[in-house]
Structures are given as C-alpha cells and as structure tokens.
Design a protein around this motif. Structure first.
Motif, PDB file in Angstrom:
ATOM      1  N   SER A   1      -4.312   1.413  -2.108  1.00 43.78           N
ATOM      2  CA  SER A   1      -4.021   1.283  -0.689  1.00 43.78           C
ATOM      3  C   SER A   1      -2.723   0.513  -0.508  1.00 43.78           C
ATOM      4  O   SER A   1      -2.344  -0.309  -1.329  1.00 43.78           O
ATOM      5  CB  SER A   1      -5.167   0.533  -0.012  1.00 43.78           C
ATOM      6  N   SER A   2      -2.001   0.826   0.564  1.00 47.05           N
ATOM      7  CA  SER A   2      -0.780   0.062   0.825  1.00 47.05           C
ATOM      8  C   SER A   2      -1.060  -1.062   1.822  1.00 47.05           C
ATOM      9  O   SER A   2      -0.162  -1.698   2.320  1.00 47.05           O
ATOM     10  CB  SER A   2       0.300   0.984   1.368  1.00 47.05           C
TER      11      SER A   2
ATOM     12  N   VAL B   1      -1.481  -4.031   1.827  1.00 43.92           N
ATOM     13  CA  VAL B   1      -1.314  -5.348   1.225  1.00 43.92           C
ATOM     14  C   VAL B   1      -0.766  -6.241   2.315  1.00 43.92           C
ATOM     15  O   VAL B   1       0.182  -5.882   2.999  1.00 43.92           O
ATOM     16  CB  VAL B   1      -0.325  -5.281   0.059  1.00 43.92           C
ATOM     17  N   GLU B   2      -1.379  -7.383   2.476  1.00 37.47           N
ATOM     18  CA  GLU B   2      -0.905  -8.245   3.553  1.00 37.47           C
ATOM     19  C   GLU B   2      -0.406  -9.567   3.032  1.00 37.47           C
ATOM     20  O   GLU B   2      -0.673  -9.962   1.912  1.00 37.47           O
ATOM     21  CB  GLU B   2      -2.033  -8.469   4.559  1.00 37.47           C
ATOM     22  N   ILE B   3       0.309 -10.243   3.905  1.00 39.39           N
ATOM     23  CA  ILE B   3       0.896 -11.512   3.516  1.00 39.39           C
ATOM     24  C   ILE B   3       0.285 -12.577   4.395  1.00 39.39           C
ATOM     25  O   ILE B   3       0.032 -12.364   5.570  1.00 39.39           O
ATOM     26  CB  ILE B   3       2.418 -11.415   3.708  1.00 39.39           C
TER      27      ILE B   3
ATOM     28  N   LEU C   1       0.809 -13.382  -1.265  1.00 41.10           N
ATOM     29  CA  LEU C   1       0.212 -12.070  -1.088  1.00 41.10           C
ATOM     30  C   LEU C   1      -1.304 -12.159  -1.048  1.00 41.10           C
ATOM     31  O   LEU C   1      -1.914 -12.859  -1.842  1.00 41.10           O
ATOM     32  CB  LEU C   1       0.597 -11.170  -2.260  1.00 41.10           C
TER      33      LEU C   1
ATOM     34  N   ARG D   1      -3.882  -9.945  -2.065  1.00 43.37           N
ATOM     35  CA  ARG D   1      -3.959  -8.709  -2.799  1.00 43.37           C
ATOM     36  C   ARG D   1      -5.253  -8.598  -3.610  1.00 43.37           C
ATOM     37  O   ARG D   1      -5.356  -7.813  -4.524  1.00 43.37           O
ATOM     38  CB  ARG D   1      -2.764  -8.640  -3.738  1.00 43.37           C
TER      39      ARG D   1
ATOM     40  N   THR E   1       4.918   4.673  -6.028  1.00 46.96           N
ATOM     41  CA  THR E   1       4.623   4.531  -4.601  1.00 46.96           C
ATOM     42  C   THR E   1       4.492   3.067  -4.208  1.00 46.96           C
ATOM     43  O   THR E   1       4.304   2.759  -3.047  1.00 46.96           O
ATOM     44  CB  THR E   1       3.319   5.263  -4.238  1.00 46.96           C
ATOM     45  N   ASP E   2       4.568   2.146  -5.159  1.00 44.51           N
ATOM     46  CA  ASP E   2       4.532   0.734  -4.741  1.00 44.51           C
ATOM     47  C   ASP E   2       5.932   0.132  -4.663  1.00 44.51           C
ATOM     48  O   ASP E   2       6.317  -0.438  -3.664  1.00 44.51           O
ATOM     49  CB  ASP E   2       3.580  -0.110  -5.606  1.00 44.51           C
ATOM     50  N   GLY E   3       6.729   0.294  -5.698  1.00 46.48           N
ATOM     51  CA  GLY E   3       8.085  -0.267  -5.666  1.00 46.48           C
ATOM     52  C   GLY E   3       9.065   0.686  -5.012  1.00 46.48           C
ATOM     53  O   GLY E   3       9.992   0.262  -4.353  1.00 46.48           O
TER      54      GLY E   3
ATOM     55  N   ILE F   1       9.028 -13.720   0.421  1.00 44.24           N
ATOM     56  CA  ILE F   1       8.447 -12.510   0.991  1.00 44.24           C
ATOM     57  C   ILE F   1       7.983 -12.840   2.403  1.00 44.24           C
ATOM     58  O   ILE F   1       7.566 -13.957   2.673  1.00 44.24           O
ATOM     59  CB  ILE F   1       7.278 -11.954   0.150  1.00 44.24           C
ATOM     60  N   PHE F   2       8.106 -11.886   3.300  1.00 42.19           N
ATOM     61  CA  PHE F   2       7.752 -12.176   4.686  1.00 42.19           C
ATOM     62  C   PHE F   2       7.341 -10.892   5.402  1.00 42.19           C
ATOM     63  O   PHE F   2       7.744  -9.804   4.998  1.00 42.19           O
ATOM     64  CB  PHE F   2       8.928 -12.846   5.410  1.00 42.19           C
ATOM     65  N   PRO F   3       6.531 -11.038   6.451  1.00 41.17           N
ATOM     66  CA  PRO F   3       6.133  -9.829   7.181  1.00 41.17           C
ATOM     67  C   PRO F   3       7.311  -9.274   7.971  1.00 41.17           C
ATOM     68  O   PRO F   3       8.142 -10.047   8.442  1.00 41.17           O
ATOM     69  CB  PRO F   3       5.024 -10.315   8.123  1.00 41.17           C
ATOM     70  N   PRO F   4       7.412  -7.945   8.098  1.00 42.26           N
ATOM     71  CA  PRO F   4       8.529  -7.388   8.857  1.00 42.26           C
ATOM     72  C   PRO F   4       8.462  -7.815  10.322  1.00 42.26           C
ATOM     73  O   PRO F   4       7.376  -8.047  10.850  1.00 42.26           O
ATOM     74  CB  PRO F   4       8.349  -5.879   8.723  1.00 42.26           C
TER      75      PRO F   4
END
Lengths: 399, 262
Positions: free
Chosen positions: B13-14, B16-18, B25, B27, B121-123, B229-232
């Motif tokens: 699944s994509s 993944v949350e921060i 992460l 994860r 599909t992840d990177g 890393i940060f949420p968009p």
C-alpha cells in the motif's frame, strides 16, 4: 557515522565491562574486548565504564573542496537538433539559482551537426554552451554519451548538473552519476541552492504521502533530474560574452558496444503534456465501458482523457496517458480528476495545473489537499448531469 | 546463457504516513510484494529462457524478510535465487544499492543478460538499472519495449525514446530495463511452488563480496542524504462543494464558462 573506540589499556576487569552493555554489544574476541553489530551507539559504556575506556569517535569523513566546483550545468536534451522544452525550463531554474551565488550557467550539448542548436541555446541566458559535435554521437548510445558527459564534468567542474527527466535523461544521468560516483536525485519537484553551494532537492519519497528533502553534502557535482513541465519556461535572455565552446574528445571514447539498427518515429499519439484540458480518470470507474462518459466530457470541453496508475495497470487506458511520477507531468489550464483519490505520485504529476477540479466520493481523499475546487460526489451521478448541462448550454448558445 | 533478474520488495500500500510531531515514518505492519515492474523483468527472462534454455537467477537486496519475494520468483520459474543482506547495507541510496548489486552479480560470476524493471513503485527513481550497468561496465538499454532477437553474443531490442523507437543491438553482457509493453507476466504456479519449496536461498553478506570496504555500502556509501521528510503542503485557498449532483453540475458549468473553457 560515529563509532565507539576501545582503549584496551584502561580496561582492567573484562567481566564487568561486558555487562555494561544492555544490548550485549560488548564481547570478548581473541581475549580482547570488542564491539559487535548490536551496538546502538547509546553511549552507556562511555558513561558507566572505566574512565577513558570507551570513546566516541567521528569516522574520518570524506572531504571535498566545494569552492573548486562552480557553476550550474544543464544537459540540453534534443532529438536531431530539436531542443526538448524541458531544457529551457531547467535553464530557467539554473539561472535563478546561479544568481544567488554569482555562478555561471552552462549547457552541455552533444550530437552530430548541432551547431545551430548550440547557438540557439545562447538566447536563453546561458553563459557558455559546451558542444561535442561528432558523427559518432548522431544517435543516443549510452557509452559515448556517458564518456562525453564525464569529460565535460572533468573539464568544467560544475557544482550542480540538471538533466531533464525524459527517457534519454533518465537513462543517461544515472549512468554518468555512477561513473563519477556522485549522488543523483531523480524527479525533483523543488530545487534551491544554499550559500555553501549545497543543492536542496525535494521530491516525493517512500512511495507514500511524503516529501523528502535531500542533499548531497560531500560530493560534487550534485546531479538532479526534473520532469518536463515541472518548472516554468523562462524569458529569453541574451547575455553579453555568451559563447559556444567547441569541445574535443578522444575518438576511442566514442566507441560503443551498441549498434543502432533503426530509429522510427513513434506512432503519433496524443501528448497529454500538451493538452489544455484534461479529464483524469481513476479507480472510481468500475467498468471499462464507463470510461465513455469521461471521453464524452473531454470531447465537449475540447480536452483529453488521462489517468492515474490503477487504470493503466488494468489495461483500460494506454500507458502514455498516465499522469504521475511513473507517467507524465502535466500542467493544463484545467484538469478535472474523476474518482481519483490522489496518491502523492499522481499529485506530483499534476499539482502545477492552473485549475484543479477534483471529484471524489470520499471527502478525506488526498486529492482535495491540492484541489482548487473540491467536489464531493459520485462521478456516476455528477458526470452525466454535467454532460447534459453542457450540451443544453451549447444548444442554447447556438440558438 | 545466464540471465540475472534484479527484483525489489516494495510496500503493497502507498498509505505510508508521517507523524507530524516526530517527523518519523508510520510504516508498521506494512505488507510487501514484488515491485510490479520487476514481474515484467521476470517475464522477459522467462521468454528468453524458453527460447535459449538460459539459466535464470533472481537477486534482491534487503532485510531477511525479502526472501518472501524470492520464493514467489521461484514459483514463476526462476532457477536460482540470491539475497544480499547485511546490516552494513542498510540506509543505501541509489549509488550504494547499485554498487552492492554489482558486487553480488560479480560474485555470481556469469551474467550474460541482466534485466531490471524500469522503475519501482516506491522510489520511482528508475536509476538502479543504468547505475548498475555503469558499475559493471557493460552497455545498457533502458525502457525496452520489445525483445527482437537473442543470440549467443548479442541481444536486439526496441527502446522507447519518447518520440521515437530506437532498435539497437547490444553486445553481451548487457543490461536492459523493461516495462509493461513486454506483455502480461505469468502467474506463480502451484506445481513450481511445491517443487521449489525446499530450494535453497543463497545469502550474500558483506564478507562474501570481493570489495569488503564497508565505506562503499549502506549509509556510508551513499552520497545523497535525506535531511528531512515532511507531509506535502495542502492548498490553503480552496472551494469545497458538497450537496447533490444537480447543484454541483451547475456550479462546475458556471466555472467552465468563467474560465472560457466552453
């Protein structure tokens, strides 16, 4: 990475020392105290052990002299001399960053009979165009193109190298970066430069709803690729003293273990990057036949249908119509997303669109984070209604 | 002929949350699968195997759990599987990952054709194939859409160059990256599952590789560093329309007129 160093002369009671570590990382090997891979660098041994017996040392870091690397270079992507639009966009970004550090902007172009194209780049605010014009470079072959690129980097020593995220760029940039053994960040969506010339590279990461801020602090040049239509096209600008530098390279470096047998234009398909209106469809569509309503809506608006990854994978939509990190980046006047939840990969491919209208049943869908107009509703109810209304308004106009 | 397929384990699944407070992460418990594009790489290898009786090895790098995807590869007809796994490989960026893979492939000692999926599909970086080919010093062709011919010393392929299709013949050994155009990957077979369930999975750690300098692997060997890393960001000025389809259709129509789309 720091590590723990052991001063054996300061250890008198081995048994007690072993018990210091809560992770069992201190052990006796060949009669000597040593630290194994279980070490978490918690430093308990330093604090509670015999004075001076354990010490935290920073490993000797690779050091480069950043001042020796100056300027920002852009790889000029072209086919038979026709410069790809992404090149101008990258030159624009390079100009913006170069200003901050009083750097020059360079373009690298390689091919055969490319004089005119090399000259034309001078109209975009480039200080120097480095041109490698050889008949062996007529078609893209990875080894000679890599050798030319490496030759350019060795001669010019740019601090930053930007390459367009075309299929050619995405094959060439990593090959060059690995040959030079430097870092490369793919598909950046934001770039900026620090006063110490470190490049701030921002891209979606980890296959999730996350952005990563990446730097290449100890290596030069710093390589980044950027997709077409991510940055705006800059104004034309002719700099004084701007020039084309003809470069030479040993012809043996132009040899290849690849033979080009044929180059055919791809069957002309619509380039969704050029579309002004896009109807983007996603998993909200339950049957392939239902895509007909999206097609109809697109036709009414003079637009084109594109899609997120799931419908590409199910084979309902052709892969060159995919928007997102693994597909194309688009920047139309209007995009209406229909039944797309909006993964970060998809959003990175369309978030710069002028107007984003998003239709989704789930009001928490991530697509709404970037939509200008968030429309909470079912595509199966809304699209037919919308089609009907557009048709009515068009007939009214005609009458 | 020997073929090596590089495969990677990616999260199913994509989602993944921060954690906005800690910046780390969330994860935990994310299930994994073979990177979908790697299935096309395996399929390509199988198609070549059918014609040439090649022997196919799949290699992956990752934590010991990544063995699961190697089992799946065996069920698709792969002959031999290898995992590169060492604590010292952890935290690798593209350069360190492709370097470790190149060392693993050198240890296999015979690879005529190396096949990678065009990206994960992840990177989504699509860099491993070309970087790996650089370390092995062999020619490569990315975005291969069709295998035309495989001979003892060469492979002829079509490459998608955006505007054109370039047909080229690569001297072996060579590396190619493939995508969806190759054709539907075969499904794992039950009989192969039974046949291969006791098949040994070779494990290469740093000590097994010829370059044992740990500075070239993992975090140490990675020029790029993720510093944050940060949420968009979300859009601040946004219009939200709820309500029935009739009302919303009218609202959209009036905007289409306003923007002169109609």
């Amino acid at each position: 990475m720091p590590e723990i160093k052991i001063n054996h002369s300061k250890i008198t009671d081995i048994e007690t020392v072993i018990k210091l570590c809560p992770f069992g990382a201190i052990e006796v090997k060949n009669g000597k105290v040593s630290i194994n891979e279980l070490c978490k660098l918690c430093r308990i041994c330093i604090l509670k052990g015999p004075k001076g017996a354990f010490e935290l040392v920073e490993k000797q870091k690779r050091q480069i002299v950043k001042e020796q690397w100056k300027g920002i270079a852009v790889y000029a992507d072209h086919f038979k001399g026709h410069i790809h639009g992404v090149t101008y966009e990258l030159i624009g970004k390079a100009r913006e960053m170069a200003k901050k550090l009083d750097y020059e902007v360079y373009a690298l172009i390689c091919g055969s009979c490319i004089n005119k194209s090399a000259e034309s780049l001078l109209e975009w605010g480039v200080d120097k165009v480095f041109s490698y014009d050889y008949k062996e470079l007529k078609f893209f072959k990875i080894e000679p193109y890599t050798n030319v690129f490496c030759d350019f980097v060795a001669k010019v020593k740019p601090s930053v190298v930007l390459v367009g995220g075309t299929n050619l760029g995405r094959s060439l940039a990593p090959r060059v970066a690995a040959t030079i053994k430097t870092g490369l960040t793919a598909d950046c969506t934001l770039l900026d430069i620090q006063s110490n010339s470190d490049l701030d590279q921002i891209r979606p990461a980890f296959g999730g709803n996350i952005m990563a801020h990446i730097r290449t602090p100890q290596h030069r040049p710093q390589f980044a690729t950027v997709r077409y239509k991510v940055f705006p096209t800059p104004e034309r600008l002719k700099k004084e003293n701007a020039e084309v530098v003809q470069c030479t390279i040993d012809t043996e470096k132009l040899s290849s273990r690849i033979v080009i047998l044929d180059v055919k234009p791809k069957p002309k398909t619509l380039n969704i990057e050029e579309a002004e209106v896009i109807i983007a469809v996603g998993r909200g569509f339950k049957k392939r036949e239902d895509l007909a309503m999206a097609e109809e809506l697109a036709e009414l608006l003079g637009g084109h249908v594109a899609s997120s990854r799931p419908l590409i994978e199910s084979g309902w939509i052709d892969s060159h119509k995919q928007i997102g990190l693994s597909g194309r980046t688009v920047k139309p006047k209007l995009i209406i997303t229909c039944g797309i939840s909006g993964s970060i990969q998809f959003r990175s491919g369309m978030s710069n669109s002028d107007v984003i209208m998003a239709i989704n049943k789930d009001k928490n869908a991530p697509i709404f984070q970037i939509a200008h107009y968030a429309i909470i509703g079912d595509v199966y109810e809304l699209i037919p209604k919308l089609i009907e209304k557009i048709k009515t308004s068009k007939t009214t106009l005609k009458n | 002929m020997n073929i090596v397929v590089c495969i990677k384990q990616v999260p199913i699944s994509s989602d993944v949350e921060i954690d906005p407070k800690t910046g780390t992460l969330k994860r935990d418990g994310v299930d994994s699968k073979i990177n979908p594009y790697d299935l096309y790489a395996i399929e390509t290898a199988m198609l070549i195997k059918e014609k040439t009786k090649a022997r196919v090895t799949a290699i992956t790098m990752g934590p010991p759990q990544a063995k699961e995807i190697l089992r799946e590869a065996l069920m698709m007809g792969i002959d031999k599987v290898v995992i590169l796994s060492d604590r010292k490989f952890a935290g690798a960026d593209v350069l360190a990952t492709s370097y470790a893979l190149s060392q693993g492939i050198r240890k296999l000692n015979s690879a005529d054709i190396i096949i990678c999926g065009k990206q994960t599909t992840d990177g989504d970086t699509a860099q491993i194939g070309p970087e790996l080919a650089a370390f092995l010093n062999i020619p490569h062709a990315a975005y291969v859409s069709c295998i035309r011919e495989v001979k003892e010393f060469s492979i002829t392929v079509d490459c998608d160059m955006d505007e054109t299709i370039q047909t080229c013949r690569l001297e072996l050994p060579a590396l190619i990256t493939v995508g969806i155009e190759i054709g539907q990957p075969r499904l794992p077979s039950f009989s192969l599952k039974m046949k291969t369930r006791d098949r040994n999975i070779d494990l290469f750690s740093l000590d097994d590789l010829s370059d044992k300098n740990e500075d070239n692997y993992g975090l140490n060997g990675s020029p790029t560093q993720v510093i944050k890393i940060f949420p968009p960001e979300s859009r601040s000025e946004k219009t939200t329309w709820e309500g029935d389809a009739e009302t919303n259709a009218s609202r959209i129509l009036s905007k289409l007129n306003e923007f002169k789309i109609i």
